[in-house]
Design a protein around this motif. Structure first.
Motif, short mmCIF file in Angstrom:
data_model
loop_
_atom_site.label_atom_id
_atom_site.label_comp_id
_atom_site.label_asym_id
_atom_site.label_seq_id
_atom_site.Cartn_x
_atom_site.Cartn_y
_atom_site.Cartn_z
N SER A 107 67.55 45.51 29.66
CA SER A 107 68.26 44.79 28.61
C SER A 107 69.47 44.02 29.13
CB SER A 107 68.71 45.76 27.52
OG SER A 107 69.56 46.76 28.07
N SER A 108 69.80 44.17 30.40
CA SER A 108 70.92 43.43 30.96
C SER A 108 70.50 42.07 31.50
CB SER A 108 71.59 44.24 32.07
OG SER A 108 70.72 44.42 33.17
N TYR A 109 69.22 41.74 31.37
CA TYR A 109 68.70 40.48 31.90
C TYR A 109 68.24 39.54 30.80
CZ TYR A 109 68.51 42.71 36.48
OH TYR A 109 68.83 43.34 37.64
N THR A 110 68.58 38.28 30.96
CA THR A 110 67.90 37.21 30.23
C THR A 110 66.56 36.99 30.92
OG1 THR A 110 70.00 36.19 29.64
CG2 THR A 110 68.02 34.81 29.50
N MET A 111 65.49 36.87 30.13
CA MET A 111 64.15 36.77 30.70
C MET A 111 63.53 35.41 30.44
SD MET A 111 63.77 39.65 32.16
CE MET A 111 62.03 39.51 32.61
N GLY A 112 62.68 35.00 31.36
CA GLY A 112 62.01 33.71 31.19
C GLY A 112 60.58 33.75 31.68
N TRP A 113 59.82 32.77 31.23
CA TRP A 113 58.46 32.53 31.73
C TRP A 113 58.42 31.13 32.32
CZ3 TRP A 113 54.50 35.88 32.20
CH2 TRP A 113 54.55 37.08 31.46
N PHE A 114 57.76 31.02 33.45
CA PHE A 114 57.53 29.75 34.12
C PHE A 114 56.04 29.62 34.40
CE2 PHE A 114 61.78 28.23 35.46
CZ PHE A 114 62.53 29.32 35.04
N ARG A 115 55.63 28.42 34.77
CA ARG A 115 54.24 28.23 35.18
C ARG A 115 54.18 27.17 36.28
NH1 ARG A 115 51.84 25.43 29.64
NH2 ARG A 115 52.98 23.44 29.78
N PHE A 159 59.63 25.41 33.81
CA PHE A 159 60.11 26.35 32.81
C PHE A 159 59.23 26.29 31.58
CE2 PHE A 159 62.98 28.69 30.20
CZ PHE A 159 63.00 28.04 28.98
N VAL A 160 58.97 27.46 30.97
CA VAL A 160 58.16 27.52 29.74
C VAL A 160 58.99 28.04 28.58
CG1 VAL A 160 56.15 28.54 28.62
CG2 VAL A 160 56.02 27.83 31.03
N ALA A 161 59.62 29.20 28.76
CA ALA A 161 60.35 29.82 27.65
C ALA A 161 61.35 30.82 28.20
CB ALA A 161 59.39 30.52 26.70
N ALA A 162 62.38 31.10 27.40
CA ALA A 162 63.38 32.09 27.76
C ALA A 162 63.81 32.85 26.52
CB ALA A 162 64.59 31.44 28.43
N ILE A 163 64.32 34.07 26.75
CA ILE A 163 64.77 34.90 25.65
C ILE A 163 66.03 35.64 26.08
CG2 ILE A 163 63.29 36.85 26.34
CD1 ILE A 163 62.86 37.33 23.27
N SER A 218 67.12 36.95 34.84
CA SER A 218 68.37 36.31 35.21
C SER A 218 69.56 37.15 34.76
CB SER A 218 68.46 34.92 34.57
OG SER A 218 69.72 34.34 34.79
N ASP A 219 70.59 37.21 35.61
CA ASP A 219 71.83 37.88 35.24
C ASP A 219 72.66 37.04 34.26
OD1 ASP A 219 72.26 39.29 38.53
OD2 ASP A 219 71.55 40.24 36.69
N SER A 220 72.31 35.79 34.12
CA SER A 220 73.08 34.90 33.25
C SER A 220 72.86 35.25 31.79
CB SER A 220 72.66 33.45 33.50
OG SER A 220 73.27 32.60 32.55
N VAL A 221 73.90 35.06 30.96
CA VAL A 221 73.77 35.27 29.52
C VAL A 221 73.35 34.00 28.81
CG1 VAL A 221 75.44 37.15 29.52
CG2 VAL A 221 76.20 34.81 29.09
N THR A 222 73.35 32.89 29.54
CA THR A 222 72.99 31.60 28.95
C THR A 222 71.49 31.55 28.70
OG1 THR A 222 74.77 30.56 30.19
CG2 THR A 222 73.11 29.11 29.26
N VAL A 223 71.09 30.93 27.60
CA VAL A 223 69.67 30.74 27.30
C VAL A 223 69.40 29.25 27.12
CG1 VAL A 223 67.75 31.31 25.75
CG2 VAL A 223 69.55 33.00 26.19
N PRO A 224 68.61 28.60 27.98
CA PRO A 224 68.00 29.23 29.15
C PRO A 224 68.98 29.31 30.31
CG PRO A 224 67.37 26.94 29.07
CD PRO A 224 68.19 27.18 27.84
N PRO A 225 68.79 30.25 31.19
CA PRO A 225 69.67 30.35 32.35
C PRO A 225 69.50 29.18 33.31
CG PRO A 225 68.46 32.39 31.99
CD PRO A 225 67.85 31.34 31.13
#
Length: 122
Positions: free
Chosen positions: A30-38, A47-51, A99-106
Motif C-alpha cells: 500500500s506504500s506504492y503507486t502502481m501502474g501498468w505498461f505495455r 504507459f497504460v494506467a496508474a492507481i 513507484s514510491d511517488s505519490v503522484t498519479v501517474p508517477p
C-alpha cells in the motif's frame, strides 16, 4: 523492495476481455503507486494506467479510456487491469510497475514485473 509477478495474459479475439493481475511481495504494497505498461513488438514501452496508493485516483492513456479499468486490493497485495473491448492494437507484453511517488501517474517507477503476453486476434 517489492517483487512483482503478472498473470492473466493470453490469446483473445477482438472485442473480447481479459483480466490481468499483478501479485506483489516484499515491502508494504500500500506504500506504492502502481501502474501498468505495455510494449508491442518493435515499439517503445508505453504507459497504460496508474492507481494511487489507496485506490482513490486512477489515470489512463487516452487509447484505453472507457475500455480498461485498473484496480487494487491492498489486503491481497494485488493490482489488476480489466481489459474489455480488446482490439488487435492492444497486442503487447503487459508489465506492472511500482513507484514510491505519490503522484498519479508517477514520473518514474522503481520496480517492474517480468510481463505477461496479451495477443488480440482480428
Amino acid at each position: 523492495q517489492v517483487h512483482l509477478v503478472e498473470s492473466g495474459g493470453g490469446l483473445v479475439q477482438a472485442g473480447g476481455s481479459l483480466r490481468l493481475s499483478c501479485a506483489a511481495s516484499g515491502r508494504t504494497f500500500s506504500s506504492y503507486t502502481m501502474g501498468w505498461f505495455r510494449q508491442a513488438p518493435g515499439k517503445e514501452r508505453e504507459f497504460v494506467a496508474a492507481i494511487s496508493r489507496r485506490g482513490f485516483s486512477t489515470y489512463y492513456v487516452d487509447s484505453v479510456k472507457g475500455r480498461f479499468t485498473i484496480s487494487r486490493d491492498n489486503a491481497k497485495n494485488t493490482v489488476s487491469l480489466q481489459m474489455n473491448s480488446l482490439k488487435p492494437e492492444d497486442t503487447a507484453v503487459y508489465y506492472c510497475a511500482a513507484s514510491d511517488s505519490v503522484t498519479v501517474p508517477p514520473g518514474s517507477y522503481d520496480y517492474w514485473g517480468q510481463g505477461t503476453q496479451v495477443t488480440v486476434s482480428s
